[in-house]
Motif scaffolding. Structure first.
Motif, PDB file in Angstrom:
ATOM      1  N   ALA A  21       0.832  -1.214   0.000  1.00  0.00           N
ATOM      2  CA  ALA A  21       0.000   0.000   0.000  1.00  0.00           C
ATOM      3  C   ALA A  21       0.865   1.261   0.000  1.00  0.00           C
ATOM      4  O   ALA A  21       0.597   2.225   0.704  1.00  0.00           O
ATOM      5  CB  ALA A  21      -0.981  -0.005   1.177  1.00  0.00           C
ATOM      6  N   LEU A  22       1.938   1.212  -0.793  1.00  0.00           N
ATOM      7  CA  LEU A  22       2.825   2.363  -0.958  1.00  0.00           C
ATOM      8  C   LEU A  22       2.892   2.713  -2.442  1.00  0.00           C
ATOM      9  O   LEU A  22       2.726   1.851  -3.295  1.00  0.00           O
ATOM     10  CB  LEU A  22       4.236   2.030  -0.459  1.00  0.00           C
ATOM     11  CG  LEU A  22       4.392   1.782   1.033  1.00  0.00           C
ATOM     12  CD1 LEU A  22       5.738   1.132   1.320  1.00  0.00           C
ATOM     13  CD2 LEU A  22       4.261   3.089   1.801  1.00  0.00           C
ATOM     14  N   LYS A  23       3.162   3.966  -2.735  1.00  0.00           N
ATOM     15  CA  LYS A  23       3.325   4.375  -4.123  1.00  0.00           C
ATOM     16  C   LYS A  23       4.688   3.929  -4.633  1.00  0.00           C
ATOM     17  O   LYS A  23       5.648   3.831  -3.864  1.00  0.00           O
ATOM     18  CB  LYS A  23       3.207   5.902  -4.244  1.00  0.00           C
ATOM     19  CG  LYS A  23       1.820   6.411  -3.937  1.00  0.00           C
ATOM     20  CD  LYS A  23       1.747   7.906  -4.109  1.00  0.00           C
ATOM     21  CE  LYS A  23       0.343   8.395  -3.804  1.00  0.00           C
ATOM     22  NZ  LYS A  23       0.243   9.847  -3.979  1.00  0.00           N
ATOM     23  N   THR A  24       4.775   3.699  -5.942  1.00  0.00           N
ATOM     24  CA  THR A  24       6.052   3.280  -6.523  1.00  0.00           C
ATOM     25  C   THR A  24       7.120   4.354  -6.326  1.00  0.00           C
ATOM     26  O   THR A  24       8.289   4.025  -6.143  1.00  0.00           O
ATOM     27  CB  THR A  24       5.900   2.955  -8.022  1.00  0.00           C
ATOM     28  OG1 THR A  24       5.378   4.091  -8.704  1.00  0.00           O
ATOM     29  CG2 THR A  24       5.000   1.749  -8.233  1.00  0.00           C
ATOM     30  N   SER A  25       6.724   5.616  -6.330  1.00  0.00           N
ATOM     31  CA  SER A  25       7.706   6.689  -6.113  1.00  0.00           C
ATOM     32  C   SER A  25       8.291   6.617  -4.705  1.00  0.00           C
ATOM     33  O   SER A  25       9.477   6.894  -4.498  1.00  0.00           O
ATOM     34  CB  SER A  25       7.077   8.057  -6.366  1.00  0.00           C
ATOM     35  OG  SER A  25       5.969   8.260  -5.510  1.00  0.00           O
ATOM     36  N   VAL A  26       7.484   6.223  -3.740  1.00  0.00           N
ATOM     37  CA  VAL A  26       7.957   6.072  -2.357  1.00  0.00           C
ATOM     38  C   VAL A  26       8.958   4.909  -2.296  1.00  0.00           C
ATOM     39  O   VAL A  26      10.015   5.023  -1.669  1.00  0.00           O
ATOM     40  CB  VAL A  26       6.783   5.838  -1.378  1.00  0.00           C
ATOM     41  CG1 VAL A  26       7.275   5.452   0.008  1.00  0.00           C
ATOM     42  CG2 VAL A  26       5.897   7.075  -1.317  1.00  0.00           C
ATOM     43  N   LEU A  27       8.640   3.818  -2.976  1.00  0.00           N
ATOM     44  CA  LEU A  27       9.550   2.669  -2.990  1.00  0.00           C
ATOM     45  C   LEU A  27      10.902   3.065  -3.571  1.00  0.00           C
ATOM     46  O   LEU A  27      11.950   2.732  -3.017  1.00  0.00           O
ATOM     47  CB  LEU A  27       8.947   1.518  -3.786  1.00  0.00           C
ATOM     48  CG  LEU A  27       7.632   0.943  -3.256  1.00  0.00           C
ATOM     49  CD1 LEU A  27       7.085  -0.102  -4.216  1.00  0.00           C
ATOM     50  CD2 LEU A  27       7.810   0.370  -1.869  1.00  0.00           C
ATOM     51  N   ARG A  28      10.871   3.789  -4.702  1.00  0.00           N
ATOM     52  CA  ARG A  28      12.137   4.202  -5.325  1.00  0.00           C
ATOM     53  C   ARG A  28      12.899   5.184  -4.432  1.00  0.00           C
ATOM     54  O   ARG A  28      14.124   5.113  -4.325  1.00  0.00           O
ATOM     55  CB  ARG A  28      11.869   4.812  -6.707  1.00  0.00           C
ATOM     56  CG  ARG A  28      11.455   3.773  -7.736  1.00  0.00           C
ATOM     57  CD  ARG A  28      11.393   4.354  -9.136  1.00  0.00           C
ATOM     58  NE  ARG A  28      10.401   5.403  -9.277  1.00  0.00           N
ATOM     59  CZ  ARG A  28       9.124   5.202  -9.623  1.00  0.00           C
ATOM     60  NH1 ARG A  28       8.690   3.980  -9.873  1.00  0.00           N
ATOM     61  NH2 ARG A  28       8.300   6.211  -9.720  1.00  0.00           N
ATOM     62  N   PHE A  29      12.181   6.091  -3.763  1.00  0.00           N
ATOM     63  CA  PHE A  29      12.837   7.034  -2.854  1.00  0.00           C
ATOM     64  C   PHE A  29      13.496   6.300  -1.691  1.00  0.00           C
ATOM     65  O   PHE A  29      14.639   6.590  -1.328  1.00  0.00           O
ATOM     66  CB  PHE A  29      11.831   8.065  -2.339  1.00  0.00           C
ATOM     67  CG  PHE A  29      12.404   8.986  -1.299  1.00  0.00           C
ATOM     68  CD1 PHE A  29      13.355   9.934  -1.647  1.00  0.00           C
ATOM     69  CD2 PHE A  29      12.015   8.898   0.027  1.00  0.00           C
ATOM     70  CE1 PHE A  29      13.909  10.779  -0.681  1.00  0.00           C
ATOM     71  CE2 PHE A  29      12.550   9.739   0.991  1.00  0.00           C
ATOM     72  CZ  PHE A  29      13.498  10.676   0.631  1.00  0.00           C
ATOM     73  N   TRP A  30      12.786   5.343  -1.119  1.00  0.00           N
ATOM     74  CA  TRP A  30      13.346   4.605   0.015  1.00  0.00           C
ATOM     75  C   TRP A  30      14.587   3.830  -0.391  1.00  0.00           C
ATOM     76  O   TRP A  30      15.481   3.626   0.421  1.00  0.00           O
ATOM     77  CB  TRP A  30      12.304   3.680   0.635  1.00  0.00           C
ATOM     78  CG  TRP A  30      11.274   4.408   1.452  1.00  0.00           C
ATOM     79  CD1 TRP A  30      11.231   5.739   1.716  1.00  0.00           C
ATOM     80  CD2 TRP A  30      10.147   3.844   2.100  1.00  0.00           C
ATOM     81  NE1 TRP A  30      10.139   6.044   2.495  1.00  0.00           N
ATOM     82  CE2 TRP A  30       9.459   4.890   2.747  1.00  0.00           C
ATOM     83  CE3 TRP A  30       9.636   2.556   2.196  1.00  0.00           C
ATOM     84  CZ2 TRP A  30       8.298   4.677   3.483  1.00  0.00           C
ATOM     85  CZ3 TRP A  30       8.480   2.341   2.924  1.00  0.00           C
ATOM     86  CH2 TRP A  30       7.817   3.392   3.570  1.00  0.00           C
TER      87      TRP A  30
END
Length: 116
Positions: A21-30
């Protein structure tokens, strides 16, 4: 805390986004903020997350969203957890990278075999 993950070795970023339940942009940022989170990429450039990566993402999400830690605080907490005598995440990531490489080589060899 975690729903039952499908029985697969690798998950693409869209699947991981849905599961966490996270956005793909959040995954890439992390990925840029947490060194232990660096999924290998396929020959086509797709990120290939493992179940362990997803567990780490869920832990990071909990630390940031539930425990309200800063990114730096979450990094420190994860580092302290990995020092507790368990196999470190970075050691485990090395094994996963090697397994990913072996899988890619095997797939390429299978493609060559089919051409013969």
């Amino acid at each position: 805390m975690e729903a039952k993950l499908p029985d697969k070795q690798y998950f693409r970023i869209g699947e991981v986004a849905r599961l966490t339940a996270l956005k793909t942009s959040v995954l890439r940022f992390w990925e840029t903020e947490f060194k232990d989170l660096s999924p290998p990429k396929s020959r086509t450039g797709q990120r290939l997350y493992t179940k362990q990566d997803i567990e780490l993402l869920l832990e990071i999400k909990r630390l940031l969203y539930v425990d309200k830690l800063t990114i730096e605080g979450a990094r420190k907490k994860l580092k302290a957890t990995s020092r507790s005598g368990e196999t470190t995440l970075s050691e485990s990531k090395d094994v996963h990278r090697l397994l990913s490489l072996v899988k890619e080589v095997r797939d390429e060899l299978e493609t060559i075999r089919l051409m013969l």
